[in-house]
Design an enzyme around this catalytic site. Structure first.
Site, PDB file in Angstrom:
ATOM      1  N   TYR A 173      46.868 -33.029  48.338  1.00 64.83           N
ATOM      2  CA  TYR A 173      46.793 -32.771  49.782  1.00 64.83           C
ATOM      3  C   TYR A 173      47.555 -33.799  50.609  1.00 64.83           C
ATOM      4  CZ  TYR A 173      42.385 -35.657  49.717  1.00 64.83           C
ATOM      5  OH  TYR A 173      41.419 -36.623  49.552  1.00 64.83           O
ATOM      6  N   GLU A 174      47.726 -33.465  51.887  1.00 60.05           N
ATOM      7  CA  GLU A 174      48.537 -34.244  52.843  1.00 60.05           C
ATOM      8  C   GLU A 174      49.982 -34.391  52.368  1.00 60.05           C
ATOM      9  OE1 GLU A 174      47.160 -34.348  55.452  1.00 60.05           O
ATOM     10  OE2 GLU A 174      45.042 -34.327  54.929  1.00 60.05           O
ATOM     11  N   GLY A 175      50.498 -33.364  51.733  1.00 59.32           N
ATOM     12  CA  GLY A 175      51.850 -33.407  51.180  1.00 59.32           C
ATOM     13  C   GLY A 175      51.773 -33.851  49.733  1.00 59.32           C
TER      14      GLY A 175
END
Length: 567
Positions: free
Chosen positions: A435-437
């Site tokens: 997550y978050e890239g």
């Protein structure tokens, strides 16, 4: 042994003994009054006490019970709401927020220490407040005066929680595929319709309201990411009415059972635009960049939690006599004395301490970027944050997963069963690589967006600054030599060959993961040179870094050279 135990003295050593944070804070007029090690140290002590006494004891039940969904409502595990109410009422979310917004105006580094501890103690619970500061900064920089008046203080204090609604079933990392629609309304607001998935804390009972920040597309928007706008949808409107946003279900996950990961449906939900139409990603990236530093801190915290359990077990577990042991007969059979176990434990300690140096320095640079009176220092701080944040996010979340698995190995078969708690860290840590890239996107960002376009100028400058910083540091010769070697490789090999005419367009992408990993190792070499130069260093962890971690740098450099040479 099962619960994480905060160790404030370790955090304080890195912050004050290694980074001299109080000296850095004293240079910033907005924060100079807080440049007091006694004050800052007391905040760290109190944070450790709160985390250890209130949040950590909830971790086991949170994992076993998990969040529960029924008829669109989510109930968090027993004790979660009470702990969160105590958390925000004690002022912890507001540490680094501006006083005019209800915050305490303290250095961001304190927030970094707090969230590392929280992630180590109870990752599932910490997911709820983890997006608060990013949402606060997003509204503060891009929200209208009306939105600020309504939401800023509630987010700064943590009285209300927030979400980041990006992902859709067909659109993960490629946000240009987002289909959620926003239609203008006669009163100047907008009507949102669409479905978002993987929304952490999309619905819960922790706070009295939830502020959803949602990427959507206006009717006349062009296709792709440049056509996206950012909107705010509250769970409850100012008049107390419920918004037309619904939690359809929560996901059944490998880990993070205490955190509800929601599918959220917006049915003509009334929304306010945040920032300018078509510039939603500009506003959202303020939130995402803050989140990426926090995810790096999650990696450090989870690795520390796994290390604590493994280290405690190794100091207690007795098996066969350790080879070459000179300890008394009653102690020679501790597995902590076995070289294989020492290698695991010291290596993870090397990653934890170096990660703290880099993460806490990044937090200090964020404040420098905001508050330093000299433009050159603000520019240097922005350069550090832009280059180091993706490295922290990717390298330390990867190490949290592999390192927690290594710590599980210390327990043998006991580590594979739930009783000892270390298997939860392996499960919880895995998602931080996604997550978050994803970590692959972080690597692409570092090489293809932040290094190649400017001919490596920003990275070369950062490396020169690191080399200069080590010029007078005893024993830093190996790190300085590696910095020079990297600069030469960038100038003479990587940049010419990765940007040459006629090369296959995919070739730089093949290099990205190795490039980020080599950069992480080089930053660790700088960090360990600084740790070794400060009083009270960990000689065993330092030796483990150079013996067991650092040789990977040569491997990554060789892999990049080979990829560049391939026709």
């Amino acid at each position: 042994m099962n619960a994480y135990l905060p160790q404030p003295e370790r955090h304080a050593h890195i912050l004050f003994g290694v980074l001299r944070a109080h000296k850095r804070v004293a240079e910033l007029p907005a924060l100079a009054e807080h440049a007091d090690t006694d004050l800052l140290g007391q905040v760290i002590e109190e944070a450790g006490r709160f985390v250890g006494e209130v949040v950590a004891p909830l971790n086991r039940e949170g994992d076993e019970t998990g969040a529960q969904w029924k008829d669109g409502a989510v109930t968090t595990p027993r004790g979660f709401r009470e702990a969160y109410q105590a958390f925000w009422q004690a002022g912890w979310p507001s540490l680094a927020c501006a006083p005019e917004d209800g915050g305490q105006g303290l250095p961001t580094a304190l927030e970094a220490v707090l969230y590392e501890m929280l992630s180590a103690a109870n990752h599932g619970w910490t997911m709820a407040p983890g997006l608060l500061h990013g949402a606060y900064e997003c509204i503060r920089h891009h929200g209208s005066d009306a939105l600020k008046a309504r939401y800023l203080e509630k987010l700064a204090t943590g009285e209300w929680l927030a979400t980041m609604c990006l992902t859709e079933p067909h659109a993960g990392s490629d946000l240009g595929l987002v289909r959620t629609k926003a239609l203008p309304l006669p009163d100047g607001r907008f009507s949102l319709s669409g479905t978002k998935i993987f929304i952490s804390g999309g619905e819960h009972d922790l706070s009295d309201n939830i502020v959803h920040l949602v990427l959507a597309r206006l009717p006349d928007a062009p296709p792709g990411p440049r056509g996206l706008s950012l909107f705010l949808v509250p769970k409850f409107e100012a008049d107390g009415s419920r918004s037309a946003v619904h939690c359809e279900r929560i996901e059944e996950k490998m880990g993070l059972h205490g955190s509800p990961t929601c599918v959220m449906r917006f049915d003509d939900a009334a929304a306010d635009i945040v920032g300018e139409p078509g510039k939603g990603l500009n506003a959202m990236f303020v939130m995402m960049n803050a989140a990426r530093l926090h995810v790096g801190l999650q990696g450090i915290g989870l690795l520390d939690a796994a290390w604590q359990k493994a280290n405690a077990y190794a100091q207690d577990r007795r098996q066969m006599r350790a080879p070459g042991s000179s300890s008394r007969a009653g102690e020679a059979d501790l597995i902590a004395l076995h070289p294989a176990m020492q290698r695991i434990l010291h290596t993870q300690r090397a990653w934890i301490d170096a990660g703290r140096v880099l993460a806490y320095r990044t937090a200090l640079e964020l404040d420098t970027q905001k508050h330093h009176p000299e433009a050159a220092r603000r520019e240097a701080a922005a350069r550090w944050c832009g280059l180091v944040t993706p490295v922290l996010k990717a390298a330390w979340t990867e190490q949290a997963f592999s390192g927690a698995s290594a710590c599980l190995q210390v327990f043998g078969g006991h580590g594979y069963v739930r009783e000892w708690g270390v298997e939860q860290h392996v499960r919880d840590a895995r998602v931080a690589m996604i997550y978050e890239g994803t970590n692959e996107i972080q690597a692409i960002d570092l090489l293809l967006r932040k290094t190649l376009p400017d001919g490596g100028a920003a990275l070369q400058t950062l490396l020169s600054e690191l080399g200069a910083d080590l010029a007078a540091v005893p024993g830093a010769g190996r790190a300085r030599a590696a910095i020079v070697r990297t600069q030469t490789f960038l100038r003479d090999t990587l940049l010419p060959q990765a940007t040459a005419q006629g090369i296959p367009p995919e070739r730089p992408f093949w290099l990205a993961d190795d490039f980020l990993r080599a950069t992480a190792l080089l930053l660790m070499a700088w960090a360990w040179s600084r740790i070794a130069a400060a009083p009270g260093g960990d000689a065993a962890a330092e030796a483990a870094f150079w013996r067991w971690v650092w040789p990977e740098f040569d491997m990554r450099m060789a892999m990049m050279a080979d990829s560049l040479a391939t026709a």
